[in-house]
Write a protein that holds these residues in place. Structure first.
Motif, PDB file in Angstrom:
ATOM      1  N   ASP A  24       5.078  55.992  71.044  1.00 13.68           N
ATOM      2  CA  ASP A  24       6.040  55.624  70.008  1.00 13.68           C
ATOM      3  C   ASP A  24       5.249  55.054  68.849  1.00 13.68           C
ATOM      4  O   ASP A  24       4.247  54.363  69.062  1.00 13.68           O
ATOM      5  CB  ASP A  24       7.031  54.585  70.531  1.00 13.68           C
ATOM      6  N   ALA A  25       5.672  55.326  67.644  1.00 18.93           N
ATOM      7  CA  ALA A  25       4.917  54.875  66.487  1.00 18.93           C
ATOM      8  C   ALA A  25       5.816  54.248  65.447  1.00 18.93           C
ATOM      9  O   ALA A  25       6.990  54.579  65.330  1.00 18.93           O
ATOM     10  CB  ALA A  25       4.162  56.044  65.862  1.00 18.93           C
ATOM     11  N   SER A  26       5.215  53.348  64.719  1.00 13.52           N
ATOM     12  CA  SER A  26       5.837  52.772  63.534  1.00 13.52           C
ATOM     13  C   SER A  26       4.723  52.639  62.509  1.00 13.52           C
ATOM     14  O   SER A  26       3.550  52.677  62.852  1.00 13.52           O
ATOM     15  CB  SER A  26       6.439  51.409  63.847  1.00 13.52           C
ATOM     16  N   SER A  32       3.796  49.794  67.677  1.00 17.54           N
ATOM     17  CA  SER A  32       3.682  51.121  68.269  1.00 17.54           C
ATOM     18  C   SER A  32       3.193  50.925  69.696  1.00 17.54           C
ATOM     19  O   SER A  32       2.481  49.963  69.986  1.00 17.54           O
ATOM     20  CB  SER A  32       2.677  51.966  67.495  1.00 17.54           C
ATOM     21  N   TYR A  70      -2.951  55.348  62.043  1.00 18.18           N
ATOM     22  CA  TYR A  70      -2.921  56.104  63.296  1.00 18.18           C
ATOM     23  C   TYR A  70      -4.297  56.636  63.686  1.00 18.18           C
ATOM     24  O   TYR A  70      -4.599  56.763  64.865  1.00 18.18           O
ATOM     25  CB  TYR A  70      -1.953  57.282  63.205  1.00 18.18           C
ATOM     26  N   LEU A  74      -3.623  54.927  67.321  1.00 22.72           N
ATOM     27  CA  LEU A  74      -2.962  55.852  68.240  1.00 22.72           C
ATOM     28  C   LEU A  74      -3.848  57.041  68.619  1.00 22.72           C
ATOM     29  O   LEU A  74      -3.995  57.365  69.799  1.00 22.72           O
ATOM     30  CB  LEU A  74      -1.655  56.373  67.630  1.00 22.72           C
ATOM     31  N   ASP A 174       9.334  48.187  72.388  1.00 22.43           N
ATOM     32  CA  ASP A 174       8.765  49.537  72.341  1.00 22.43           C
ATOM     33  C   ASP A 174       8.088  49.957  73.648  1.00 22.43           C
ATOM     34  O   ASP A 174       8.260  51.089  74.096  1.00 22.43           O
ATOM     35  CB  ASP A 174       7.772  49.646  71.177  1.00 22.43           C
TER      36      ASP A 174
END
Length: 184
Positions: A24-26, A32, A70, A74, A174
């Protein structure tokens, strides 16, 4: 009651235990999360024996007043999981992650499956809730995951439920949501 450090321990690089990874990302203002789970090593994977074991939980918080990069958070975590473990699928919310996950899929990193905030999310949230109640979810005691689960409450949506923050805002859930996505 689902704390099981003897089972829910990190895997060594090269371990062939099949993992599902949810992402999941923000960008800013929210965290995230990347969560990896496996089935319980003693179980057959069927409807009656469905224990899920947390193997890894990583949460990224954007810098105050800034945005999450990211490519430094991520992406390297996803690559490390793909390179070192037997990840049979990555599930992700396409809202923020469509491009990153499409690029990684096209580069041959792994199998990437969209899992958006509607539909299947409601099924996943309810299944995760049930697994906690039935002690079918085993975790390592990771304090961040514990915080995210404790921050969540169930909101009824017809015959389904959705995990939502207990407080009005500012309490992250999250990692808990991603556990739900990973095991469906």
């Amino acid at each position: 009651n689902c704390y099981a450090p003897e089972v829910a321990k990190p895997l060594w690089p090269g371990d062939m235990t099949p993992l599902a990874v949810a992402i999941d990302a923000s960008v800013s203002g929210d965290c995230s999360a990347i969560v990896a789970v496996s089935r319980h090593p003693d179980d057959k994977w069927d409807a009656t024996t469905r224990r899920v074991v947390e193997r890894s939980t990583t949460v990224f918080v954007p810098p105050k007043g800034g945005k999450l990069d990211y490519s430094k958070t991520l992406e390297p975590t996803i690559m490390q999981l793909a390179e070192n473990y037997n990840v049979y699928r990555f599930v992700y919310d396409p809202y923020q992650l469509h491009k990153l996950c499409t690029d990684l899929r096209n580069a041959g990193v792994g199998v990437f499956e969209e899992f958006n905030q509607a539909g299947r999310r409601l099924v996943a949230d309810k299944q995760f809730y049930d697994m906690i109640i039935l002690k079918q979810f085993l975790h390592s005691g990771n304090p961040v995951l514990r915080e995210h689960v404790q921050n969540a409450k169930a909101k009824s949506e017809g015959s389904y439920l959705r995990m939502v923050p207990k407080a009005a805002s500012g309490t992250p859930i999250d990692a808990a949501v991603e556990i739900g996505r990973a095991h469906v």
